[in-house]
Write a protein that holds these residues in place. Structure first.
Motif, PDB file in Angstrom:
ATOM      1  N   ASP A  35       6.131   9.834  -1.261  1.00 37.82           N
ATOM      2  CA  ASP A  35       4.907  10.032  -2.048  1.00 37.82           C
ATOM      3  C   ASP A  35       5.183   9.920  -3.541  1.00 37.82           C
ATOM      4  O   ASP A  35       4.405   9.315  -4.285  1.00 37.82           O
ATOM      5  N   SER A  39       3.848   7.046  -6.185  1.00 34.50           N
ATOM      6  CA  SER A  39       3.105   7.448  -7.379  1.00 34.50           C
ATOM      7  C   SER A  39       3.729   6.877  -8.651  1.00 34.50           C
ATOM      8  O   SER A  39       3.031   6.271  -9.472  1.00 34.50           O
ATOM      9  N   GLY A  44       1.910   6.577 -11.882  1.00 35.00           N
ATOM     10  CA  GLY A  44       1.554   7.992 -11.809  1.00 35.00           C
ATOM     11  C   GLY A  44       2.651   8.887 -12.340  1.00 35.00           C
ATOM     12  O   GLY A  44       3.649   8.449 -12.897  1.00 35.00           O
ATOM     13  N   GLY A 112      -3.644   9.637  -7.374  1.00 39.14           N
ATOM     14  CA  GLY A 112      -2.362   8.972  -7.172  1.00 39.14           C
ATOM     15  C   GLY A 112      -1.174   9.747  -7.720  1.00 39.14           C
ATOM     16  O   GLY A 112      -0.032   9.436  -7.393  1.00 39.14           O
ATOM     17  N   ASP A 113      -1.422  10.752  -8.570  1.00 38.24           N
ATOM     18  CA  ASP A 113      -0.341  11.596  -9.057  1.00 38.24           C
ATOM     19  C   ASP A 113       0.132  12.520  -7.934  1.00 38.24           C
ATOM     20  O   ASP A 113      -0.528  12.654  -6.902  1.00 38.24           O
ATOM     21  N   MET A 139      -4.996  13.500  -5.381  1.00 33.21           N
ATOM     22  CA  MET A 139      -3.573  13.538  -5.688  1.00 33.21           C
ATOM     23  C   MET A 139      -2.836  14.035  -4.449  1.00 33.21           C
ATOM     24  O   MET A 139      -3.435  14.686  -3.585  1.00 33.21           O
TER      25      MET A 139
END
Length: 192
Positions: A35, A39, A44, A112-113, A139
């Motif tokens: 993940d 990101s 991100g 997306g962070d 997120m």
């Protein structure tokens, strides 16, 4: 308890929790790395937050990523939401301490962070609200926890729950997991 027994019993407990953590957390660790890599590659960032010792871990890990962990390399976008005393005290005074992280996530995060909430109990209200805000903003709302996971169960995903009820042992595993996060990101982003 004499000091020798105290010393040895703490090392024994640490070794037991270390072995149990190693067995329990490989899958969520891999998911967290995936993940975070996705990101960062998409522009991100990673937001860390927690209280007390977990606030210190947040600051420590954000620094390892933005400055360096093992080798000189390009910076990795990360920030600790536990370090801005003006934001924390204004948020606590004006909106309640339970909202200090949610407000900062809303201001600084974007879809997306990755938000990583750290709580030894999994029950810190301000960490839970920060993760809920992150989730509402699309997120990744990840967490480091312990003591069975607490109220962060079902909210944080991936959720790395240290299999212990002892705060000190949980904190020791959190920083180990955090260092593994830094190492895994440097390697999987091709920076070392």
């Amino acid at each position: 308890m004499e000091l020798k027994n105290l010393f040895n019993s703490n090392f024994d407990e640490h070794q037991e929790v270390l072995a149990a953590t190693r067995l329990a957390l490989m899958d969520p660790y891999e998911k967290l790395i995936d993940d975070c890599v996705q990101s960062i590659r998409s522009g991100g960032k990673i937001l860390f937050f927690g209280n007390g010792g977990s606030a210190s871990d947040s600051q420590h890990l954000a620094t390892e990523l933005t400055i360096r962990y093992k080798a000189d390399r390009a910076p990795i976008a990360a920030i600790s939401l536990s370090t801005d005393t003006s934001a924390i005290t204004a948020g606590g005074n004006d909106m309640g301490f339970e909202n200090i992280f949610a407000r900062q996530v809303a201001a600084l995060g974007k879809s997306g962070d990755v938000a990583i909430g750290i709580s030894t109990s999994g029950n810190s209200e301000n960490v839970i609200r920060g993760l809920q805000t992150a989730r509402d903003m699309n997120m990744t709302a990840a967490g480091f926890g312990g003591k069975g996971g607490g109220r962060m169960n079902g909210l944080a995903s991936p959720y790395l729950v240290v299999p212990s009820n002892t705060t000190a042992r949980i904190q020791e595993m959190h920083i180990l997991i955090g260092h593994l996060l830094c190492d895994g990101l440097e390697r999987n982003l091709g920076l070392v």
